[in-house]
Write a protein that holds these residues in place. Structure first.
Motif, PDB file in Angstrom:
ATOM      1  N   CYS A  80       2.965   8.263   3.444  1.00 51.28           N
ATOM      2  CA  CYS A  80       2.291   7.585   2.336  1.00 51.28           C
ATOM      3  C   CYS A  80       1.137   6.719   2.831  1.00 51.28           C
ATOM      4  CB  CYS A  80       3.281   6.740   1.547  1.00 51.28           C
ATOM      5  SG  CYS A  80       4.527   7.722   0.679  1.00 51.28           S
ATOM      6  N   HIS A 108       0.829  -1.208   0.000  1.00 54.99           N
ATOM      7  CA  HIS A 108       0.000   0.000   0.000  1.00 54.99           C
ATOM      8  C   HIS A 108       0.863   1.257   0.000  1.00 54.99           C
ATOM      9  CE1 HIS A 108      -3.282   2.738   0.941  1.00 54.99           C
ATOM     10  NE2 HIS A 108      -2.573   3.194   1.969  1.00 54.99           N
ATOM     11  N   GLU A 109       1.896   1.283   0.857  1.00 51.99           N
ATOM     12  CA  GLU A 109       2.768   2.451   0.908  1.00 51.99           C
ATOM     13  C   GLU A 109       3.499   2.654  -0.415  1.00 51.99           C
ATOM     14  OE1 GLU A 109       2.770   0.055   3.114  1.00 51.99           O
ATOM     15  OE2 GLU A 109       2.058   0.978   4.993  1.00 51.99           O
ATOM     16  N   SER A 123      -1.881   7.781   2.757  1.00 53.68           N
ATOM     17  CA  SER A 123      -2.896   8.056   1.737  1.00 53.68           C
ATOM     18  C   SER A 123      -2.349   9.135   0.822  1.00 53.68           C
ATOM     19  CB  SER A 123      -4.214   8.509   2.373  1.00 53.68           C
ATOM     20  OG  SER A 123      -4.053   9.761   3.026  1.00 53.68           O
ATOM     21  N   VAL A 124      -2.908   9.240  -0.369  1.00 49.73           N
ATOM     22  CA  VAL A 124      -2.460  10.253  -1.319  1.00 49.73           C
ATOM     23  C   VAL A 124      -2.716  11.649  -0.764  1.00 49.73           C
ATOM     24  CG1 VAL A 124      -2.807  11.190  -3.635  1.00 49.73           C
ATOM     25  CG2 VAL A 124      -2.780   8.714  -3.293  1.00 49.73           C
ATOM     26  N   GLN A 172       2.469   1.834  -3.452  1.00 51.28           N
ATOM     27  CA  GLN A 172       1.544   2.348  -4.459  1.00 51.28           C
ATOM     28  C   GLN A 172       1.247   3.827  -4.240  1.00 51.28           C
ATOM     29  OE1 GLN A 172      -1.846  -0.261  -4.281  1.00 51.28           O
ATOM     30  NE2 GLN A 172      -0.700  -2.033  -5.061  1.00 51.28           N
ATOM     31  N   ILE A 173       1.116   4.249  -2.976  1.00 54.91           N
ATOM     32  CA  ILE A 173       0.884   5.655  -2.689  1.00 54.91           C
ATOM     33  C   ILE A 173       2.124   6.475  -3.037  1.00 54.91           C
ATOM     34  CG2 ILE A 173       0.358   7.335  -0.898  1.00 54.91           C
ATOM     35  CD1 ILE A 173      -1.994   5.567  -1.707  1.00 54.91           C
ATOM     36  N   CYS A 174       3.307   5.944  -2.715  1.00 52.86           N
ATOM     37  CA  CYS A 174       4.556   6.627  -3.044  1.00 52.86           C
ATOM     38  C   CYS A 174       4.674   6.836  -4.552  1.00 52.86           C
ATOM     39  CB  CYS A 174       5.735   5.813  -2.523  1.00 52.86           C
ATOM     40  SG  CYS A 174       7.360   6.458  -2.993  1.00 52.86           S
ATOM     41  N   LEU A 180       2.217   9.572  -5.718  1.00 53.01           N
ATOM     42  CA  LEU A 180       2.657  10.928  -5.404  1.00 53.01           C
ATOM     43  C   LEU A 180       3.758  11.402  -6.352  1.00 53.01           C
ATOM     44  CD1 LEU A 180       2.746  10.691  -1.502  1.00 53.01           C
ATOM     45  CD2 LEU A 180       1.085  11.959  -2.889  1.00 53.01           C
TER      46      LEU A 180
END
Length: 266
Positions: free
Chosen positions: A191, A16-17, A193-194, A19-21, A24
């Motif tokens: 990260c 998850h982190e 969440s977006v 994908q958010i990274c 961004l």
């Protein structure tokens, strides 16, 4: 002090982190290059998660992984599953298998872990870059960038200061034009969440500019970076007195210099 082992790139960008990274940083890439329709884009290192910024928008995107990012069958990893990007290949980063001046844009991320190999890598990338093309590097900052991102693949990458990166680009005959920074907080905090990542980056740029974990630097070919020829030092007036010029000395003595044509005697 115990140092956490960073995730491999494949494993990190499936979390998850990760994908958010990637989301961004893709936003920052789109800020640099919003429209690449009809252009060729090369992602060098491990850039497949970032090429999504232009995928399906009229750009031809090719992901060229370095060998250390290619899964090993001995570790029980499936290469077919890992190559999720439709144009994914493994290359020797110092001898890219592409013709000269093939690509309009090059994204370089997770491509080098040894400082002394950065210049050969950039020169190899510059060879396949068009004269009016641009390179975008995503590298960790030397100001504790790798420590804050110790759970990510950025912890393995070569870290730079602004002046150090400028020097390396100069040796590679490139010139930095625009800069940006991101990921001011560690990935686990920044990260989540977006929306939270955007807020933390905006606050970081206002309150602590220059302290982002990751630097984004856009560079172009430097046409004035060729090796200069040695210039001949001018002869000073003191040297002229001690070592007179042959032509001047011959004029004073009335004897023509060696090799000069003589007037016939009448």
């Amino acid at each position: 002090m115990h140092m956490a082992i960073p995730y491999p790139a494949d494993a990190f960008y499936q979390t998850h982190e990760g994908q958010i990274c990637a989301a961004l940083l893709r936003e920052r890439l789109q800020w640099f290059w919003p429209d690449l329709r009809g252009q060729r884009v090369l992602g060098l290192g491990y850039a497949a998660p970032y090429l999504g910024a232009w995928r399906g928008r009229g750009a031809l995107c090719i992901s060229a992984r370095t060998p250390d990012h290619w899964p090993d069958m001995e570790r029980g990893l499936d290469r077919t599953r890992a190559a999720s990007f439709e144009r994914d290949c493994v290359v020797d980063p110092y001898a890219l298998p592409f013709d000269e001046e093939t690509f309009d844009r090059i994204v370089l991320v997770h491509a080098c872990t040894e400082p002394d190999q950065m210049v050969p890598l950039l020169r190899s990338a510059g060879r396949v870059l068009k004269d009016d093309g641009r390179v975008l590097m995503i590298v960790p900052s030397r100001l504790a960038g790798r420590i804050r991102q110790r759970h990510t693949p950025f912890a393995r990458d070569v870290a730079f200061s602004r002046s150090g990166l400028r020097t390396v680009l100069g040796h590679a005959m490139l010139l930095a034009e625009r800069r940006d920074e991101a990921l001011f907080l560690p990935t686990r905090q920044g990260c989540a969440s977006v929306r939270r990542g955007r807020r933390s980056d905006i606050a970081g740029k206002v309150l602590s500019p220059g302290l982002g974990s990751v630097m984004l630097v856009e560079a172009v070919k430097n046409v004035f970076s060729g090796t200069l020829l040695p210039a001949r030092s001018p002869t000073t007036w003191f040297k002229k007195i001690i070592y007179p010029v042959p032509e001047a000395a011959s004029q004073k003595s009335g004897v023509p210099p060696e090799g000069a044509a003589r007037m016939p005697e009448t």
